[in-house]
Write a protein that holds these residues in place. Structure first.
Motif, PDB file in Angstrom:
ATOM      1  N   LEU A  49       0.861  -1.173   0.000  1.00  0.00           N
ATOM      2  CA  LEU A  49       0.000   0.000   0.000  1.00  0.00           C
ATOM      3  C   LEU A  49       0.901   1.228   0.000  1.00  0.00           C
ATOM      4  CD1 LEU A  49      -2.714   1.474   0.223  1.00  0.00           C
ATOM      5  CD2 LEU A  49      -2.558   1.203   2.718  1.00  0.00           C
ATOM      6  N   VAL A 105      -0.981  -1.047  -4.382  1.00  0.00           N
ATOM      7  CA  VAL A 105      -2.251  -0.334  -4.237  1.00  0.00           C
ATOM      8  C   VAL A 105      -1.927   1.092  -3.811  1.00  0.00           C
ATOM      9  CG1 VAL A 105      -4.423  -0.225  -2.964  1.00  0.00           C
ATOM     10  CG2 VAL A 105      -3.449  -2.461  -3.570  1.00  0.00           C
ATOM     11  N   ALA A 124      -2.982   4.901  -2.364  1.00  0.00           N
ATOM     12  CA  ALA A 124      -3.932   5.734  -1.619  1.00  0.00           C
ATOM     13  C   ALA A 124      -3.376   7.151  -1.632  1.00  0.00           C
ATOM     14  CB  ALA A 124      -4.092   5.227  -0.191  1.00  0.00           C
ATOM     15  N   GLU A 166      -7.478   7.927   3.302  1.00  0.00           N
ATOM     16  CA  GLU A 166      -7.779   6.901   2.300  1.00  0.00           C
ATOM     17  C   GLU A 166      -6.949   5.639   2.557  1.00  0.00           C
ATOM     18  OE1 GLU A 166      -7.342   6.287  -2.535  1.00  0.00           O
ATOM     19  OE2 GLU A 166      -7.528   8.334  -1.716  1.00  0.00           O
ATOM     20  N   ARG A 179      -8.292   1.815   3.321  1.00  0.00           N
ATOM     21  CA  ARG A 179      -7.873   0.625   2.560  1.00  0.00           C
ATOM     22  C   ARG A 179      -7.297  -0.434   3.480  1.00  0.00           C
ATOM     23  NH1 ARG A 179      -7.158  -3.389   1.123  1.00  0.00           N
ATOM     24  NH2 ARG A 179      -6.412  -4.280  -0.863  1.00  0.00           N
ATOM     25  N   GLN A 208      -9.728  -2.789   5.034  1.00  0.00           N
ATOM     26  CA  GLN A 208     -10.255  -3.868   4.194  1.00  0.00           C
ATOM     27  C   GLN A 208      -9.395  -5.130   4.261  1.00  0.00           C
ATOM     28  OE1 GLN A 208     -10.869  -2.366   0.181  1.00  0.00           O
ATOM     29  NE2 GLN A 208     -11.583  -0.375   0.972  1.00  0.00           N
TER      30      GLN A 208
END
Length: 363
Positions: A9, A33, A35, A40, A44, A47
């Motif tokens: 991330l 991923v 953000a 944000e 994430r 999740q």
């Protein structure tokens, strides 16, 4: 647990740099991923499925240090590599102290990406090692807890067994006592009284174990005091009123305590029967250590020794003393210099190790 394709991330408000990171880390085997803000990134993370985080410091809203603080509050949070364009070492120190796994300085052209790959690889590896260590420690603690629970259960069971055995033996001793009191034949009465004393000697060991925190040893001085108190309350209690004990505190294993108690019972009863034909008199029991050995003496100030009071004779009591002496690997000797009768029992404080055979010694 980290998947075969770990997920990174990348939290940074610079979309162009995020695309460079995505291309570079994807080639290195990562799924990336992006953000665009701290909030944000936190959403994430909630999740799941993130193995490592790369976190920029300067962003609108939550900055990097504030976001890091929130990430570390998450249970089983992934490791965080702090990434910033600032050369200020104070930020690096603050981030590392706060709990970041690593720190590096980025540039706008993406030349830092190989360093980021090394940093996230190391962060994932260290996190995996830490998880394994935590799991191992948790298993150790769980094993200790299980062992402690089993030990506590075993202690309760052993205590209960000793309690029941002690009670059962005490009931037998009481029945023998009643039977002895109801008998009109002196030889039968004496035999039942002697049997009662022998049973009581064994029962007292189980009582000691029931009330003790240690099932491996018995305090011999306390055991003998309780045993002599039983003898004072026996059928011939009036003649036992001057029965005394002088004993140093000594621990011994239960099996040896039983043998010692039976020897004391037999020699004390022997003195009661024969030492004072005209009435009662003092009978002394002494226990004292000598280096690794113990010395137990039973003495009286009565009429003196004769063959019928010799514990090595042929009567039942004498045979019992001899058998218990063998069990203890003990010597039983009469003190010829004592006025009255005095027997001395010497034995090792612990059970002697079995002697090696000649063939074993030669091998």
């Amino acid at each position: 647990m980290t998947s075969a394709t770990p997920t990174l991330l990348y939290i940074d408000d610079d979309p162009a740099l995020a695309r460079l990171v995505e291309r570079g880390l994807t080639r290195a085997g990562y799924k990336v991923v992006h953000a665009a803000s701290g909030q944000e990134g936190l959403e994430r993370l909630a999740q799941g499925g993130i193995d490592v985080v790369a976190l920029d410091q300067y962003m609108p809203g939550l900055d990097g240090l504030e976001t890091l603080e929130q990430i570390l509050k998450i249970a089983d949070a992934p490791p965080v590599v702090f990434v910033t364009a600032s050369q200020d070492s104070a930020i690096a120190v603050t981030a590392l102290k706060a709990g970041a796994a690593d720190y590096l300085v980025k540039d706008v052209r993406g030349e830092f990406i190989p360093l980021l790959q090394v940093a996230v690889n190391g962060a994932i590896r260290r996190a995996a090692i830490q998880r394994a260590r935590d799991e191992a420690e948790a298993e150790v603690h769980a094993s200790r807890d299980r062992y402690a629970a089993l030990a506590a259960e075993r202690e309760v069971l052993l205590r209960e067994v000793n309690h029941r055995v002690g009670n059962s033996l005490q009931i037998i001793a009481s029945l023998l006592h009643l039977q002895a009191n109801s008998s009109t034949q002196q030889d039968v009465k004496a035999a039942l009284t002697n049997a009662m004393g022998r049973v009581a000697a064994v029962a007292q060991v189980h009582r000691r174990l029931y009330t003790s925190h240690d099932f491996k040893t018995v305090m011999l001085n306390q055991y003998l005091e309780a045993l002599l108190e039983d003898l004072r309350r026996s059928a011939e209690g009036n003649k036992m009123s001057r029965l005394t004990l002088k004993a140093d505190p000594v621990e011994i294993d239960p099996d040896r305590a039983v043998a010692i108690g039976i020897i004391v019972n037999e020699l004390v009863m022997n003195a009661v029967k024969y030492a004072y034909p005209d009435g009662a008199g003092p009978i002394h029991v002494e226990l004292k250590p000598h280096a690794d050995d113990l010395e137990l003496a039973i003495s009286d100030e009565g009429v003196g020794f004769s063959d019928k009071t010799d514990p090595r004779g042929t009567g039942m009591g004498q045979r019992i003393v001899a058998a218990m002496a063998v069990k203890l690997d003990a010597s039983v000797e009469r003190d010829p210099s004592h006025k009255g009768t005095r027997f001395v029992v010497r034995f090792a404080r612990v059970t002697p190790a079995p002697a090696k055979s000649t063939s074993a010694a030669a091998s």
